[in-house]
Scaffold this motif. Structure first.
Motif, PDB file in Angstrom:
ATOM      1  N   LEU A  98       0.731  -0.988  -0.022  1.00  0.00           N
ATOM      2  CA  LEU A  98       0.125   0.103   0.002  1.00  0.00           C
ATOM      3  C   LEU A  98       0.808   1.083   0.132  1.00  0.00           C
ATOM      4  O   LEU A  98       0.826   2.184   0.718  1.00  0.00           O
ATOM      5  N   SER A  99       1.735   1.208  -0.978  1.00  0.00           N
ATOM      6  CA  SER A  99       2.654   2.459  -0.712  1.00  0.00           C
ATOM      7  C   SER A  99       2.317   3.761  -1.087  1.00  0.00           C
ATOM      8  O   SER A  99       2.738   4.641  -0.719  1.00  0.00           O
ATOM      9  N   LYS A 100       0.762   3.874  -1.657  1.00  0.00           N
ATOM     10  CA  LYS A 100       0.342   5.144  -1.756  1.00  0.00           C
ATOM     11  C   LYS A 100      -0.363   5.655  -0.500  1.00  0.00           C
ATOM     12  O   LYS A 100      -0.932   6.882  -0.453  1.00  0.00           O
ATOM     13  N   GLU A 101      -0.517   4.677   0.514  1.00  0.00           N
ATOM     14  CA  GLU A 101      -1.212   5.218   1.819  1.00  0.00           C
ATOM     15  C   GLU A 101      -0.162   5.439   2.623  1.00  0.00           C
ATOM     16  O   GLU A 101       0.767   4.272   2.993  1.00  0.00           O
ATOM     17  N   THR A 102       0.034   6.478   3.512  1.00  0.00           N
ATOM     18  CA  THR A 102       0.972   6.609   4.207  1.00  0.00           C
ATOM     19  C   THR A 102       0.740   5.925   5.694  1.00  0.00           C
ATOM     20  O   THR A 102      -0.362   5.725   6.035  1.00  0.00           O
ATOM     21  N   ILE A 103       1.737   5.712   6.439  1.00  0.00           N
ATOM     22  CA  ILE A 103       1.795   5.018   7.802  1.00  0.00           C
ATOM     23  C   ILE A 103       2.432   5.592   8.785  1.00  0.00           C
ATOM     24  O   ILE A 103       3.722   5.845   8.514  1.00  0.00           O
ATOM     25  N   GLY A 104       2.096   5.809   9.823  1.00  0.00           N
ATOM     26  CA  GLY A 104       2.724   6.319  10.861  1.00  0.00           C
ATOM     27  C   GLY A 104       2.147   6.575  12.116  1.00  0.00           C
ATOM     28  O   GLY A 104       0.771   6.497  12.083  1.00  0.00           O
ATOM     29  N   VAL A 105       2.641   7.358  13.224  1.00  0.00           N
ATOM     30  CA  VAL A 105       2.136   7.607  14.490  1.00  0.00           C
ATOM     31  C   VAL A 105       1.492   9.070  14.422  1.00  0.00           C
ATOM     32  O   VAL A 105       1.976   9.972  14.100  1.00  0.00           O
ATOM     33  N   GLY A 106      -0.031   9.224  14.364  1.00  0.00           N
ATOM     34  CA  GLY A 106      -0.791  10.289  14.616  1.00  0.00           C
ATOM     35  C   GLY A 106      -1.715  10.404  13.504  1.00  0.00           C
ATOM     36  O   GLY A 106      -1.922   9.433  12.509  1.00  0.00           O
ATOM     37  N   GLN A 107      -2.765  11.061  13.669  1.00  0.00           N
ATOM     38  CA  GLN A 107      -3.881  11.424  12.639  1.00  0.00           C
ATOM     39  C   GLN A 107      -3.542  12.091  11.396  1.00  0.00           C
ATOM     40  O   GLN A 107      -4.298  11.919  10.416  1.00  0.00           O
ATOM     41  N   GLY A 108      -2.346  12.433  11.080  1.00  0.00           N
ATOM     42  CA  GLY A 108      -1.980  12.756   9.910  1.00  0.00           C
ATOM     43  C   GLY A 108      -1.393  11.773   8.865  1.00  0.00           C
ATOM     44  O   GLY A 108      -1.576  11.849   7.735  1.00  0.00           O
ATOM     45  N   PHE A 109      -1.693  10.495   9.215  1.00  0.00           N
ATOM     46  CA  PHE A 109      -1.350   9.280   8.395  1.00  0.00           C
ATOM     47  C   PHE A 109      -2.570   8.573   7.873  1.00  0.00           C
ATOM     48  O   PHE A 109      -3.639   8.339   8.667  1.00  0.00           O
ATOM     49  N   VAL A 233     -10.729   5.997  -0.375  1.00  0.00           N
ATOM     50  CA  VAL A 233     -10.334   4.827  -0.950  1.00  0.00           C
ATOM     51  C   VAL A 233     -10.674   3.643  -0.203  1.00  0.00           C
ATOM     52  O   VAL A 233     -10.812   2.555  -0.628  1.00  0.00           O
ATOM     53  N   ARG A 234     -11.153   3.771   1.005  1.00  0.00           N
ATOM     54  CA  ARG A 234     -11.371   2.400   1.915  1.00  0.00           C
ATOM     55  C   ARG A 234     -12.492   2.827   3.181  1.00  0.00           C
ATOM     56  O   ARG A 234     -12.538   3.899   3.505  1.00  0.00           O
ATOM     57  N   ASP A 235     -13.110   1.578   3.396  1.00  0.00           N
ATOM     58  CA  ASP A 235     -13.963   1.676   4.628  1.00  0.00           C
ATOM     59  C   ASP A 235     -12.926   1.804   5.835  1.00  0.00           C
ATOM     60  O   ASP A 235     -11.697   1.427   5.737  1.00  0.00           O
ATOM     61  N   PHE A 236     -13.255   1.931   6.986  1.00  0.00           N
ATOM     62  CA  PHE A 236     -12.523   2.054   8.091  1.00  0.00           C
ATOM     63  C   PHE A 236     -12.004   0.620   8.384  1.00  0.00           C
ATOM     64  O   PHE A 236     -12.691  -0.431   7.961  1.00  0.00           O
ATOM     65  N   ARG A 237     -10.566   0.300   8.935  1.00  0.00           N
ATOM     66  CA  ARG A 237     -10.173  -0.941   9.190  1.00  0.00           C
ATOM     67  C   ARG A 237      -9.219  -0.954  10.427  1.00  0.00           C
ATOM     68  O   ARG A 237      -8.499   0.121  10.565  1.00  0.00           O
TER      69      ARG A 237
END
Length: 500
Positions: A98-109, A233-237
């Motif tokens: 999922l390279s186009k979706e950011t990942i990290g700690v915090g609501q900005g990801f 792009v997605r439902d919650f997960r």
């Protein structure tokens, strides 16, 4: 069903367990099989059942050990290392797929990681949130008379002044699994069961007097590793990381271990020889009967050392489920012919199958026999026992019920086993599917959301009735309700009021 209603149905299935059930009914269901009273848990957490006192026997300090010190203990070193490694692998897999979706700690990801600094912080500790009797698992180790589980919830203990926004409870449980009977103990399983059923478990002379650090068998952890809010792009997960660490008494340390019945799907699908070996083992009539009854113990060589349980998964087949791809299709471990032939041979040999009477039943059991598959079924998020929040400042912030419908629906079966052990009779350790508990001749669950009442899981019957799948044809709804499918292809649904 359109996408929006289907999503709402799945959401309802996920969250139903947090709605208040009749308190008296739940208390009756768990009698003798669990301790969920807030005052009792507060008292026990202040005594010998505080986590640091269980793990560090020489510790007598009144102040609880913060997690910064807990994970610095030599016995916990491998636990921290394994969790950190799982985070690294999770991030790497995310970046690869999922390279186009950011990942990290915090609501900005896009994918919001759990903040590991909270797990290892001096501002958090694990608080006793429940005690669960699992003597219904005596079949796994008769010498131990099954298990008793001390369930701890990760909790902030030193919130900053005026920090009302941050909830004290964090999305992780640590399950300290104890042997109900310690090694060398002279007491019988019958006497232990009698103590649990005989009155107040925490009273002097009760079953908790039999438990101390010498009973420790393992630690099981369940951590919400990441959450993805609903987006364009997605439902919650939400993804939950599950791990197990057995206690090595000689080394006095917890070591990463295979998870019971957590099938290593990736390895099976990649190795034809391994695939053939597992197929032959599971379809052997003796193992197939145990699989049907829910008492199978898959050899460790077929198991994984960790699992990610995504939620929600819905009712249709999905690659988020642990068994996806193992039955049917190119490269699958089991074909329809394999399963049908094995079921026929088992019944011709005199076996009386209770649950698996079709390919779909085999596939569902293959899913819910795993740790992650079971956690995806009728849980509160990815948990079956979030536990009691007795530290909450305000009642409205505390958990409404301590456990999921799956947990409460299984209490009658567990209690029946306790009664059989107490009375010296052979227990029936079998269980139904995770979606649908066994009644075992009792009517206690009839008309409830645990069995056939509003919100219960059910099966949309075929027309004619002969078209109904034999594994699920008795998954009906109480009078006045109808089973409504909650997916595009699956006929598993939920009981709701009949539409006019």
């Amino acid at each position: 069903m359109s996408r929006a209603p289907r999503f709402l149905a799945i959401l309802f299935a996920l969250l139903w367990g947090v709605l208040p059930a009749p308190a008296a009914q739940d208390a009756a269901l768990e009698r003798g099989a669990a301790i969920t009273d807030p005052a009792t848990l507060r008292e026990l957490d202040g005594g010998k059942f505080r986590l640091d006192r269980m793990l560090v026997t020489e510790r007598s300090a009144d102040t609880p050990l913060a997690n910064s010190e807990l994970f610095a203990l030599p016995s916990m070193a491998a636990v921290r290392q394994a969790i950190d490694s799982e985070f690294d692998r999770y991030i790497a897999r995310h970046n690869a797929s999922l390279s186009k979706e950011t990942i990290g700690v915090g609501q900005g990801f896009d994918f919001q990681l759990f903040d590991r600094t909270l797990l290892y912080s001096q501002e958090t500790r694990f608080v006793l949130a429940g005690i669960v009797n699992r003597m219904d698992r005596t079949f796994t180790a008769e010498a131990s008379c099954g298990e008793i589980r001390l369930i701890y919830r990760l909790t902030r203990i030193n919130k900053a002044a005026g920090d009302d926004a941050a909830p004290p409870r964090l999305p992780m449980t640590l399950n300290l699994v104890l042997k109900a009977r310690g090694e060398g103990a002279a007491i019988t399983c019958s006497e232990i069961a009698r103590r649990w059923l005989g009155g107040e478990p925490s009273a002097s002379g009760g079953p908790l007097d039999l438990i101390d650090y010498q009973n420790i068998d393992r630690i099981e952890t369940n951590l919400q590793i990441a959450h993805a809010p609903k987006s364009s792009v997605r439902d919650f997960r939400t993804d939950y990381l599950l791990k197990v660490f057995r206690y090595d008494r000689q080394a006095r340390a917890f070591v990463e271990s295979p998870m019971e019945n957590q099938i290593d799907r990736a390895r099976l699908l990649a190795d034809d020889g391994f695939k053939r070996e597992f197929r032959a083992w599971l379809l052997d009539p003796v193992n197939l009967v145990a699989f049907d009854r829910g008492t199978v113990l898959i050899p460790e060589k077929f198991l994984a050392h960790g699992a990610i349980a995504p939620t929600p998964v819905g009712f249709d087949p999905s690659d988020l489920e642990p068994e996806f791809g193992l039955v049917q299709g190119e490269g699958a471990v089991f074909s329809e012919a394999d399963v049908v032939t094995a079921l026929r041979k088992a019944t011709e040999g005199g076996a009386k199958l209770q649950n698996i009477r079709s390919l779909a039943g085999f596939e569902r059991r293959l899913n819910d026999v795993t740790c992650s598959g079971c956690h995806q079924t009728r849980g509160i998020g990815g948990l079956h026992f979030p536990g009691v929040d007795w530290m909450a400042d305000k009642t409205s912030n505390s958990t409404v019920v301590p456990a999921s419908p799956h947990f409460f629906g299984d209490q009658i079966r567990r209690r029946d086993i306790l009664v059989a052990l107490r009375d010296g009779k052979p227990p029936d350790y079998s269980r139904g599917f995770a979606n649908r508990p066994q009644l075992r001749g009792s009517t206690e669950l009839a008309g409830s959301n645990y069995f056939d009442g509003w919100g219960a899981h059910c099966y949309v019957q075929g027309k004619p009735a002969a078209n109904a799948d034999a594994s699920f044809r008795d998954w009906t709804c109480a009078e006045g309700l109808t089973c409504q499918a909650a997916g595009k292809t699956s006929r598993i649904g939920m009981c709701f009021v009949k539409s006019r």
